[in-house]
Design a protein around this motif. Sequence first.
Motif, PDB file in Angstrom:
ATOM      1  N   UNK A 130       0.835  -1.211   0.000  1.00  0.00           N
ATOM      2  CA  UNK A 130       0.000   0.000   0.000  1.00  0.00           C
ATOM      3  C   UNK A 130       0.863   1.253   0.000  1.00  0.00           C
ATOM      4  N   UNK A 131       2.210   1.041   0.047  1.00  0.00           N
ATOM      5  CA  UNK A 131       3.189   2.128   0.087  1.00  0.00           C
ATOM      6  C   UNK A 131       3.098   2.928   1.387  1.00  0.00           C
ATOM      7  N   UNK A 132       2.514   2.319   2.403  1.00  0.00           N
ATOM      8  CA  UNK A 132       2.483   2.921   3.729  1.00  0.00           C
ATOM      9  C   UNK A 132       3.172   2.025   4.752  1.00  0.00           C
ATOM     10  N   UNK A 133       3.931   1.026   4.293  1.00  0.00           N
ATOM     11  CA  UNK A 133       4.557   0.068   5.182  1.00  0.00           C
ATOM     12  C   UNK A 133       5.768   0.687   5.884  1.00  0.00           C
ATOM     13  N   UNK A 134       6.066   0.143   7.050  1.00  0.00           N
ATOM     14  CA  UNK A 134       7.277   0.535   7.761  1.00  0.00           C
ATOM     15  C   UNK A 134       8.464  -0.194   7.145  1.00  0.00           C
ATOM     16  N   UNK A 135       9.499   0.553   6.821  1.00  0.00           N
ATOM     17  CA  UNK A 135      10.718   0.002   6.220  1.00  0.00           C
ATOM     18  C   UNK A 135      10.427  -0.710   4.899  1.00  0.00           C
ATOM     19  N   UNK A 136       9.289  -0.436   4.310  1.00  0.00           N
ATOM     20  CA  UNK A 136       8.967  -0.994   3.009  1.00  0.00           C
ATOM     21  C   UNK A 136       8.409  -2.396   3.028  1.00  0.00           C
ATOM     22  N   UNK A 137       8.400  -3.088   4.197  1.00  0.00           N
ATOM     23  CA  UNK A 137       7.906  -4.466   4.228  1.00  0.00           C
ATOM     24  C   UNK A 137       7.088  -4.756   5.471  1.00  0.00           C
ATOM     25  N   UNK A 138       7.271  -4.005   6.555  1.00  0.00           N
ATOM     26  CA  UNK A 138       6.524  -4.265   7.779  1.00  0.00           C
ATOM     27  C   UNK A 138       5.131  -3.654   7.664  1.00  0.00           C
ATOM     28  N   UNK A 139       4.089  -4.444   7.932  1.00  0.00           N
ATOM     29  CA  UNK A 139       2.718  -3.938   7.750  1.00  0.00           C
ATOM     30  C   UNK A 139       2.388  -2.829   8.744  1.00  0.00           C
ATOM     31  N   UNK A 140       1.601  -1.881   8.279  1.00  0.00           N
ATOM     32  CA  UNK A 140       1.141  -0.762   9.091  1.00  0.00           C
ATOM     33  C   UNK A 140      -0.384  -0.770   9.100  1.00  0.00           C
ATOM     34  N   UNK A 141      -1.029   0.100   9.883  1.00  0.00           N
ATOM     35  CA  UNK A 141      -2.496   0.186   9.808  1.00  0.00           C
ATOM     36  C   UNK A 141      -2.995   0.459   8.395  1.00  0.00           C
ATOM     37  N   UNK A 142      -2.220   1.246   7.640  1.00  0.00           N
ATOM     38  CA  UNK A 142      -2.606   1.483   6.250  1.00  0.00           C
ATOM     39  C   UNK A 142      -2.560   0.222   5.410  1.00  0.00           C
ATOM     40  N   UNK A 143      -1.634  -0.692   5.737  1.00  0.00           N
ATOM     41  CA  UNK A 143      -1.550  -1.960   5.003  1.00  0.00           C
ATOM     42  C   UNK A 143      -2.795  -2.802   5.256  1.00  0.00           C
ATOM     43  N   UNK A 144      -3.195  -2.884   6.518  1.00  0.00           N
ATOM     44  CA  UNK A 144      -4.392  -3.676   6.847  1.00  0.00           C
ATOM     45  C   UNK A 144      -5.625  -3.071   6.175  1.00  0.00           C
ATOM     46  N   UNK A 145      -5.700  -1.750   6.164  1.00  0.00           N
ATOM     47  CA  UNK A 145      -6.832  -1.102   5.482  1.00  0.00           C
ATOM     48  C   UNK A 145      -6.795  -1.380   3.988  1.00  0.00           C
TER      49      UNK A 145
END
Length: 831
Positions: A77-92
């Motif tokens: 989603x281009x909102x990941x931490x360090x480019x690979x760790x999922x963030x709340x934006x990834x889950x959304x």
Amino acid sequence: MNQRKHLTLIAAGSAFLASLPLINVFEHYTWAIRAFLVVAVMCGVGLLVRSMRAPAWAPTGAMALAALLSLTWLYRSHEEYLGILPSPGTIEHFGQLMRTASEEMSEYATPVGDRDGFLFLATLGVAVIALLVDFFAVVLRRPALAGLPMLAIYSVPVTVDTDTTNPIPFALGAIGFLWLLVTDNVDRVRRFGRRFTGDGRDVDLWEPSPLAAAGQRLGAISVIAAVLIPLIPFAMPGGILDTLGAGGGGGGAGIGNGKNGKSVSMFALLSGQLTRDKAVDMVKVTNVDDEHPFYLRFNVLEDLNSRGFAARPITGGGPVSNGFGKPEWGPSVKATTHQAKIEVTNELAISFMPIYTWPTKIDKLSNQWSFDPKTAVVYSNKDTTAKKTFNVTYQRADITPDQLRAAAPLNAGDPALKDLATAPGNPTVKSKVDELTKGLTTEYDKVKKLYDFFSPDNGFVYDTQTGPETSGTKIADFLQNKRGYCAQYAAAFGWMLREAKIPARVAFGFARGGNRSGNTMTLTNFNLHAWTEVYFPGYGWLPFDATPSTAIGGSVATSYLPAAGAAANDDDQLNRPGNNGNPTTDSSAPAAQADTHDNPGSTDSSTAGGDSTLWEKVAAFVTGAIGITLISLIVLALLLAAPAVARNRTRRRRLTFATPTVPVGTPVPTGDGPTMTVVADEGTLLAAKQDAHRAWDELVDTMVDYRVPVDEAETPRATVERLVKKERLRDQAESGARLISTAEEHARYARRPLTGRELRTAITAVESAFATNATRKVRLIARFLPPSVLRRWRTSISTGSSSAALATGRGWEAVMRTLSVRRMVTRRAAR
């Protein structure tokens, strides 16, 4: 490599094999590549954690985390931490992908392209299945339970695609599950160290395990049930499940339901596509010389019952290459010939081809497509319209109102039209039709009067809301509320025409599109349309569109209704979603609610109430169930007869002795039994030995069949002595047993064997004695389910499966030894 790590590899491979049937759903293999990458990462992480002797739950948690990271990397989603760790934006983002996939399921035909929503859903599904299979097979050591999640993804293709699918991926999925079961079974045997029975007794190597036999019987019964039970729905008439369960309605998917297009309701199809929030290209038409073509048409509904119009089975006509006959236009009608190129996209996958009427020639369309002159429909029982391109030559008639007004009167006794000019009793419809047609004498004047009734001047509005339901019948509600979209107008107009004894039916197709490029016109889901066709003697079926023309982008005026649709013919009015309106998602037309199943060659089974009553459908279901039961019994009888057939074949082969009937050489006494001779001819030496061995093998199998104990360590003579003493063999049976024993002893130990045709008689005598001493149950089992054959089959299956499992295990061991990091480091250090 310990066994848990070995099972981790097998579980991952089995899960991926179980997902291969999804090949039938997707157009490309992108999903398979991504799913393989995710499963491979999960498998690698599981192997790594298990090599550290971690707790049992740790590998499962690590594999779940690996799957999440892999999905995050594949669907960023281009909102990941360090480019690979999922963030709340990834889950959304993941949630949005799933919502998109859910919305597009009813919009796209199979096989679907590489759309992010579908790809994410498939990859996530395979990852979850792989995790569950590993948990059941490796952690819980219950590989049979792993079949449940594997079956979930295994059944997806047959759920979304009712047409023929490639069986090879399904076979590979089944092989993956069996591979998992066999590997676990071999591992259990290795760890236990010995074979045993249910009461703890050891089992000899030659003896089949009773526990294994019970498992095989249960497995065979389960396989037979798994094969036969799914056949029951195919014996049911279409709609019986809906009638008994979910009920009617317009139901279902739209055109984009792929090859399910054969069974989708036309009204549900129309409503489902017009209510979409975006336009999707479905058909491209290049008109060579027709600047103002009429609607592109693909199907009609001719049956009318108390709930509305329903489909009639289309079985007439022949392949399109046979020609199309002539329309019913008389010589006074002027007709012009036109040509068009029609290209259907993957978004339109139904079994009715969109064409212009009346066609005279169709090129580049296979003979899987047929033309029915009665309905002017091009249909197929084996193919869909998706990705078809063809050329059509058609005629367009120029008919005037005066010609229709002067048309011959209808023949009330014509059987082809009688059912098309009758309507169910409805007081509201009858009173309105009587009021409008009072004093009119010609068919055309009646049609025109009823047609004008639906004018906006009379209060009719094109709207997504049909108004409240107060009268109990949808047709009456529509005539009172005067709100609806094209399906309501077409069905209500057709119903009123039939009430006036005028043949009418509802047609489906596309209105004209406004997205033009030269002579090419692109038709989208917003151009889908329904209208009414009316029959005039000498002129055939003619289209009348009662829907207000200002609400239909691409509405077309006809020569016999010159004032109609004039405001809608401008190009700036075409293909505008606002003009089409957004019909309500309630797919029920006032006179067209029937859930039609437009399947050529099959009976109409509208779940919303066709001519068949519920009891008729139940009777049809019972008949189908009886048919399936009879087929099942026949198949079961053939399976049960297989052991007896195999036993008789083996017996005939063994009793076909090769030695001569005339004794050769010196007579040799054999005790009290018949005399045999020493074979002097070296050419028959081998044949005589084979005869003796066959006779002895037959005697041993006969003992097994009649539950006579067999001791492989006994000599032939000791065996016969035991039979004579314990089985009470007398007279010919005793002589026959001693004869067979003597022949086998000479074949095993003597320099020259004995010969003679007496062996056949001896075997028959011994078998008769066994049968006389046995109970009826033993005799029946020996005749129809001979244990000697079942034992041989069990041994062969067990040996074959064990060999295959061992070979597979050795292969995996070799691969892992080759890829072992420790070995690579050791070799490099040695250098």
